[in-house]
Design an enzyme around this catalytic site. Structure first.
Site, PDB file in Angstrom:
ATOM      1  N   SER A 166      59.091  45.836  19.408  1.00 37.94           N
ATOM      2  CA  SER A 166      58.700  46.282  20.756  1.00 37.94           C
ATOM      3  C   SER A 166      59.227  47.684  21.046  1.00 37.94           C
ATOM      4  CB  SER A 166      59.168  45.294  21.832  1.00 37.94           C
ATOM      5  OG  SER A 166      60.574  45.292  21.943  1.00 37.94           O
ATOM      6  N   HIS A 167      60.141  48.207  20.226  1.00 38.76           N
ATOM      7  CA  HIS A 167      60.648  49.566  20.446  1.00 38.76           C
ATOM      8  C   HIS A 167      60.650  50.385  19.156  1.00 38.76           C
ATOM      9  CE1 HIS A 167      61.536  47.640  24.200  1.00 38.76           C
ATOM     10  NE2 HIS A 167      61.557  48.841  24.738  1.00 38.76           N
ATOM     11  N   GLU A 209      56.999  43.529  24.605  1.00 47.22           N
ATOM     12  CA  GLU A 209      56.640  42.245  23.973  1.00 47.22           C
ATOM     13  C   GLU A 209      55.309  41.739  24.513  1.00 47.22           C
ATOM     14  OE1 GLU A 209      57.336  40.160  21.545  1.00 47.22           O
ATOM     15  OE2 GLU A 209      59.007  41.462  21.039  1.00 47.22           O
ATOM     16  N   PRO A 211      74.393  37.351  18.227  1.00 48.12           N
ATOM     17  CA  PRO A 211      73.304  38.287  18.487  1.00 48.12           C
ATOM     18  C   PRO A 211      73.400  39.469  17.528  1.00 48.12           C
ATOM     19  CG  PRO A 211      74.926  38.339  20.273  1.00 48.12           C
ATOM     20  CD  PRO A 211      75.280  37.189  19.390  1.00 48.12           C
TER      21      PRO A 211
HETATM   22  P1  NDP Z   1      65.226  39.670  22.642  1.00 44.18           P
HETATM   23  O1  NDP Z   1      65.070  38.555  23.590  1.00 44.18           O
HETATM   24  O2  NDP Z   1      64.339  39.726  21.478  1.00 44.18           O
HETATM   25  O3  NDP Z   1      66.732  39.752  22.068  1.00 44.18           O
HETATM   26  C1  NDP Z   1      67.784  40.019  22.884  1.00 44.18           C
HETATM   27  C2  NDP Z   1      69.121  39.923  22.208  1.00 44.18           C
HETATM   28  O4  NDP Z   1      69.422  38.551  21.971  1.00 44.18           O
HETATM   29  C3  NDP Z   1      69.248  40.612  20.857  1.00 44.18           C
HETATM   30  O5  NDP Z   1      70.533  41.175  20.780  1.00 44.18           O
HETATM   31  C4  NDP Z   1      69.042  39.446  19.881  1.00 44.18           C
HETATM   32  O6  NDP Z   1      69.622  39.656  18.599  1.00 44.18           O
HETATM   33  C5  NDP Z   1      69.720  38.325  20.594  1.00 44.18           C
HETATM   34  N1  NDP Z   1      69.214  37.012  20.214  1.00 44.18           N
HETATM   35  C6  NDP Z   1      67.928  36.609  20.145  1.00 44.18           C
HETATM   36  N2  NDP Z   1      67.868  35.322  19.770  1.00 44.18           N
HETATM   37  C7  NDP Z   1      69.144  34.908  19.585  1.00 44.18           C
HETATM   38  C8  NDP Z   1      69.738  33.682  19.180  1.00 44.18           C
HETATM   39  N3  NDP Z   1      68.997  32.616  18.902  1.00 44.18           N
HETATM   40  N4  NDP Z   1      71.074  33.617  19.114  1.00 44.18           N
HETATM   41  C9  NDP Z   1      71.836  34.690  19.400  1.00 44.18           C
HETATM   42  N5  NDP Z   1      71.336  35.879  19.777  1.00 44.18           N
HETATM   43  C10 NDP Z   1      70.004  35.990  19.875  1.00 44.18           C
HETATM   44  O7  NDP Z   1      65.134  41.062  23.433  1.00 44.18           O
HETATM   45  P2  NDP Z   1      64.285  41.546  24.683  1.00 44.18           P
HETATM   46  O8  NDP Z   1      62.824  41.299  24.456  1.00 44.18           O
HETATM   47  O9  NDP Z   1      64.865  41.037  25.924  1.00 44.18           O
HETATM   48  O10 NDP Z   1      64.569  43.129  24.559  1.00 44.18           O
HETATM   49  C11 NDP Z   1      64.174  43.827  23.387  1.00 44.18           C
HETATM   50  C12 NDP Z   1      64.589  45.264  23.460  1.00 44.18           C
HETATM   51  O11 NDP Z   1      63.887  45.928  24.482  1.00 44.18           O
HETATM   52  C13 NDP Z   1      66.063  45.535  23.733  1.00 44.18           C
HETATM   53  O12 NDP Z   1      66.559  46.280  22.641  1.00 44.18           O
HETATM   54  C14 NDP Z   1      66.076  46.380  25.005  1.00 44.18           C
HETATM   55  O13 NDP Z   1      67.035  47.426  25.035  1.00 44.18           O
HETATM   56  C15 NDP Z   1      64.690  46.964  25.005  1.00 44.18           C
HETATM   57  N6  NDP Z   1      64.253  47.295  26.361  1.00 44.18           N
HETATM   58  C16 NDP Z   1      64.286  48.614  26.764  1.00 44.18           C
HETATM   59  C17 NDP Z   1      63.875  48.960  28.041  1.00 44.18           C
HETATM   60  C18 NDP Z   1      63.964  50.365  28.528  1.00 44.18           C
HETATM   61  O14 NDP Z   1      63.656  50.610  29.687  1.00 44.18           O
HETATM   62  N7  NDP Z   1      64.372  51.314  27.758  1.00 44.18           N
HETATM   63  C19 NDP Z   1      63.391  47.943  28.994  1.00 44.18           C
HETATM   64  C20 NDP Z   1      63.457  46.598  28.471  1.00 44.18           C
HETATM   65  C21 NDP Z   1      63.852  46.294  27.195  1.00 44.18           C
HETATM   66  P3  NDP Z   1      68.638  39.941  17.345  1.00 44.18           P
HETATM   67  O15 NDP Z   1      68.066  41.312  17.582  1.00 44.18           O
HETATM   68  O16 NDP Z   1      69.509  39.850  16.145  1.00 44.18           O
HETATM   69  O17 NDP Z   1      67.574  38.871  17.366  1.00 44.18           O
HETATM   70  O1  PYC Z   2      59.744  47.017  27.032  1.00 44.86           O
HETATM   71  O2  PYC Z   2      60.076  46.652  29.163  1.00 44.86           O
HETATM   72  C1  PYC Z   2      59.991  47.420  28.190  1.00 44.86           C
HETATM   73  C2  PYC Z   2      60.230  48.869  28.376  1.00 44.86           C
HETATM   74  C3  PYC Z   2      60.113  49.585  29.525  1.00 44.86           C
HETATM   75  C4  PYC Z   2      60.448  50.875  29.200  1.00 44.86           C
HETATM   76  C5  PYC Z   2      60.768  50.916  27.884  1.00 44.86           C
HETATM   77  N1  PYC Z   2      60.644  49.668  27.397  1.00 44.86           N
END
Ligand code: NDP
Ligand code: PYC
Length: 343
Positions: free
Chosen positions: A47-48, A188, A305
């Site tokens: 997703s990134h 996502e 994680p």
């Molecule tokens: P996920 O739900 O995929 O994962 C979130 C975290 O939980 C990760 O550190 C992951 O580790 C961990 N994790 C997942 N499953 C397990 C498990 N079963 N047990 C333990 N740990 C677990 O992430 P999101 O979809 O919520 O977010 C994805 C990315 O999007 C993030 O990196 C975030 O910074 C980015 N993002 C950026 C935004 C922005 O504005 N710049 C806005 C929103 C999100 P692992 O990776 O090893 O699976």
């Molecule tokens: O995946 O929600 C997101 C997001 C917003 C800005 C960058 N990533």
């Protein structure tokens, strides 16, 4: 099954950098952005990863990011260090501020880096890993733009507001988590839409506030916070600390500024760094005690994680990064056409 292409990390970094440079982005910005995007792809954070390049160029074409701006460090010697990104992408601003943040956290025990006026599109863990690499514990957070309904509400207001934390470990990868405070990142949802896949139940509501598993309806409606009122409160805290407190845009304000969620958001970021030794003050060894906790978690069969991510990194470092035919076609299209290839 579609054909796959394997590229080395270096080749994909060069290609990504070239795409940004040909689109008019400065070498400083292009190199920093390429490092973050390729780190996402390398660690299987789709997703990134490369999927974000087109959104970055779309935002550039819309005039909502400054391609040639040089970030400015503002350091008065206190525990609050500031980098003004001057409307450019956030990664170069972070790279400028991070060494000062690390040194100040070691000196004072705790320090904060404020990044203002940046386009922020990336995952936060690459930044957290820089700080854990300095032996520091760290937290990072930022707003995004209104895509999430507050718990109990029905309309998009809060951002997907990511929150990340890291703890340094000797002789092994750090403990790092990094997640959106919505059930899933908006990226996502977009990837589900592209793949023609339904969303799991409980991720989103449609424009009428009704639960939906249709990604298109979710993008028109609102995502839901993780953990109901708990995620909603953490997300609100991020709006307060990483927008209101640092004098930058909240998620609703970022959406007003952009006018569309097809572009990437402009706002600020807050990064905190802590020296565990300074906080423990010789009472105990914080690193040894953390290991006891991690072993107890893993000892139950639970995974830490970032374990999935570090495993993906190992594979990519050994075998390269695998891209689909569609991803390669997108990269070639953007390399050849630059901003003209972006709709
Ligand atoms: P996920 O739900 O995929 O994962 C979130 C975290 O939980 C990760 O550190 C992951 O580790 C961990 N994790 C997942 N499953 C397990 C498990 N079963 N047990 C333990 N740990 C677990 O992430 P999101 O979809 O919520 O977010 C994805 C990315 O999007 C993030 O990196 C975030 O910074 C980015 N993002 C950026 C935004 C922005 O504005 N710049 C806005 C929103 C999100 P692992 O990776 O090893 O699976
Ligand atoms: O995946 O929600 C997101 C997001 C917003 C800005 C960058 N990533």
């Amino acid at each position: 099954m579609s054909e796959k292409t394997v590229l080395s990390i270096e080749t994909l970094t060069r290609l990504t950098e070239e795409i940004f440079r040909k689109a008019g982005v400065s070498p400083l910005q292009s190199a920093a952005v390429a490092r973050v995007i390729v780190a996402g792809e390398r660690d299987a954070c789709k997703s990134h990863g490369v999927y974000r390049i087109e959104g970055c160029l779309r935002t550039l074409k819309a005039g909502k990011v400054e391609p040639l701006a040089v970030p400015e460090l503002i350091d008065d010697g206190s525990g609050v260090i500031r980098v003004d990104a001057k409307g450019a992408f956030s990664p170069a601003a972070f790279e400028l501020g991070a060494p000062v943040l690390a040194a100040r956290a070691r000196e004072l025990g705790v320090a904060a880096l404020v990044i203002n006026s940046c386009l922020h599109f990336s995952a936060l863990w690459p930044e957290i890993e820089v700080l854990t690499g300095h032996g520091l514990a760290a937290m990072a957070m930022c707003p995004s733009y209104s895509a999430v309904a507050p718990s109990g509400g029905t309309t998009a207001l809060l951002g997907t507001n990511p929150f990340a934390f890291g703890w340094p470990r000797k002789d092994t990868t750090p403990y790092v988590f990094d997640f959106a405070t919505s059930v899933a990142a908006r990226g996502e949802i977009e990837l589900h839409r592209r793949a023609g896949k339904s969303l799991p139940e409980g991720w989103a509501v449609d424009a009428d506030g009704k639960p939906t598993t249709d990604p298109e309806a979710a993008l028109q409606g609102a995502l839901l916070p993780f953990g109901a009122h708990k995620g909603s409160s953490i997300s609100t805290m991020i709006e307060l600390l990483a927008a209101v407190m640092i004098g930058d845009l909240t998620s609703p304000e970022a959406l007003d500024y952009l006018g569309s969620m097809s572009l990437l958001p402009h706002h600020g970021e807050l990064i905190l760094a802590f020296s565990p030794e300074r906080f423990a003050a010789g009472r105990t060894d914080p690193f040894a005690r953390a290991e006891v906790l991690f072993e107890a978690i893993s000892g139950q069969g639970a995974r830490l994680p970032s374990q999935r991510r570090f495993a993906a990194r190992k594979t990519a470092e050994a075998n390269g990064i695998t891209l689909t035919a569609e991803e390669m076609e997108m990269l070639e299209r953007l390399r050849a056409g630059g901003l003209d290839a972006v709709t």
